[in-house]
Design a protein around this motif. Sequence first.
Motif, PDB file in Angstrom:
ATOM      1  N   SER A 202      -0.415  -2.145   5.140  1.00  0.00           N
ATOM      2  CA  SER A 202      -1.851  -2.037   4.903  1.00  0.00           C
ATOM      3  C   SER A 202      -2.238  -0.567   4.911  1.00  0.00           C
ATOM      4  CB  SER A 202      -2.634  -2.785   5.982  1.00  0.00           C
ATOM      5  OG  SER A 202      -2.465  -2.141   7.241  1.00  0.00           O
ATOM      6  N   TRP A 203      -3.450  -0.257   4.433  1.00  0.00           N
ATOM      7  CA  TRP A 203      -3.903   1.127   4.435  1.00  0.00           C
ATOM      8  C   TRP A 203      -4.069   1.643   5.860  1.00  0.00           C
ATOM      9  CZ3 TRP A 203      -2.918   3.321   0.180  1.00  0.00           C
ATOM     10  CH2 TRP A 203      -3.060   2.680  -1.034  1.00  0.00           C
TER      11      TRP A 203
ATOM     12  N   CYS B 133       0.855  -1.194   0.000  1.00  0.00           N
ATOM     13  CA  CYS B 133       0.000   0.000   0.000  1.00  0.00           C
ATOM     14  C   CYS B 133       0.892   1.246   0.000  1.00  0.00           C
ATOM     15  CB  CYS B 133      -0.906   0.020   1.236  1.00  0.00           C
ATOM     16  SG  CYS B 133      -2.011  -1.403   1.344  1.00  0.00           S
TER      17      CYS B 133
END
Length: 329
Positions: free
Chosen positions: A286-287, A248
């Motif tokens: 990850s976001w 990400c």
Amino acid sequence: MQKTSARLLALLSLLQTRRDPSGWSGGELAERLAVTPRTVRRDIGRLRELGYPVTTVKGPAGGYRLGAGTRVPPLLFEDDEAVALAVALHTAADGTAVAEDAARALTALGQVLPSRLRHRIELLRGTVAAPAPAPGGAAPDPRVVVELSRAVHAREQLRFDHTGGPGTAAGGPRRVEPHHLATRHGRWYLVAWDLDRADWRIFRVDRVRPRTPTGPRFAPRALPARSVSAFLTGRLRGTDGGTPDWPCRGEAVLGRPAAEVAPFAGDGLVEELGPDRCLLTTGSWSWTALAAALGRFDTTLERVRPPELRAACARLAARYAAAAEPGPE
């Protein structure tokens, strides 16, 4: 009796080794150097003329000790101390704020090292790859670093114990074909082909305890990445193919000067937009993790992109708002 120059070096070495506030007594120095106390006093005067801050400690237990001066005079190092200094300078010379000064100091050190030590340091110089290290990290035993670098250069199989840890290969003993040493974020890693697991692995050097003797020589394998730096960065980010990109990736404008953000941006890109604003482009697992990373700068966030990152920021904001609500005691 030693020649004056040799005796001065021996005297300097003794003064460097004792950290006791009372220092060396004149009698102790005279006995160690096999000279008279009068000769010791004359030699102390010569060292002072050369710029060494030798202080006199008064009292019955007093004597001579090496103190702090106004400039750095020449120093003497034992073999292991010189190797440790070279390892530290090598780490500092690979992308830190003092990289240029550290590189010059490493060159100066190499020029005066005896051949037996220069060879060990040159092996180390040829095996280090440094993908954007930063301050901090664990300091390995310099002797282990040099031993691993020698095995990498000689293409000899290694056996060692490895204590393991989060994000790295664990357990021991291990049998590997050592491919490269690398530094990243202040830590040293060994990139190697694990013979028992038939796969590439990375090992934290500060957790490696080599066993002797080393194994037979081997033909080097092709690393599954375009470079050692890309492979190491990719493996530490959890990508099997050794690709260095984060799963990400996003950007945001931060309400802080670029100079304040850059030291804590890791391998992110910081662009100055003004005296109190900068654009940070970075990545994470990850976001949600990326949104949390932006929040740690404790400032305003604008132009957050892409939409997935904005959505993660909204989710985090809702969680934090709920956590701030008063609950039952």
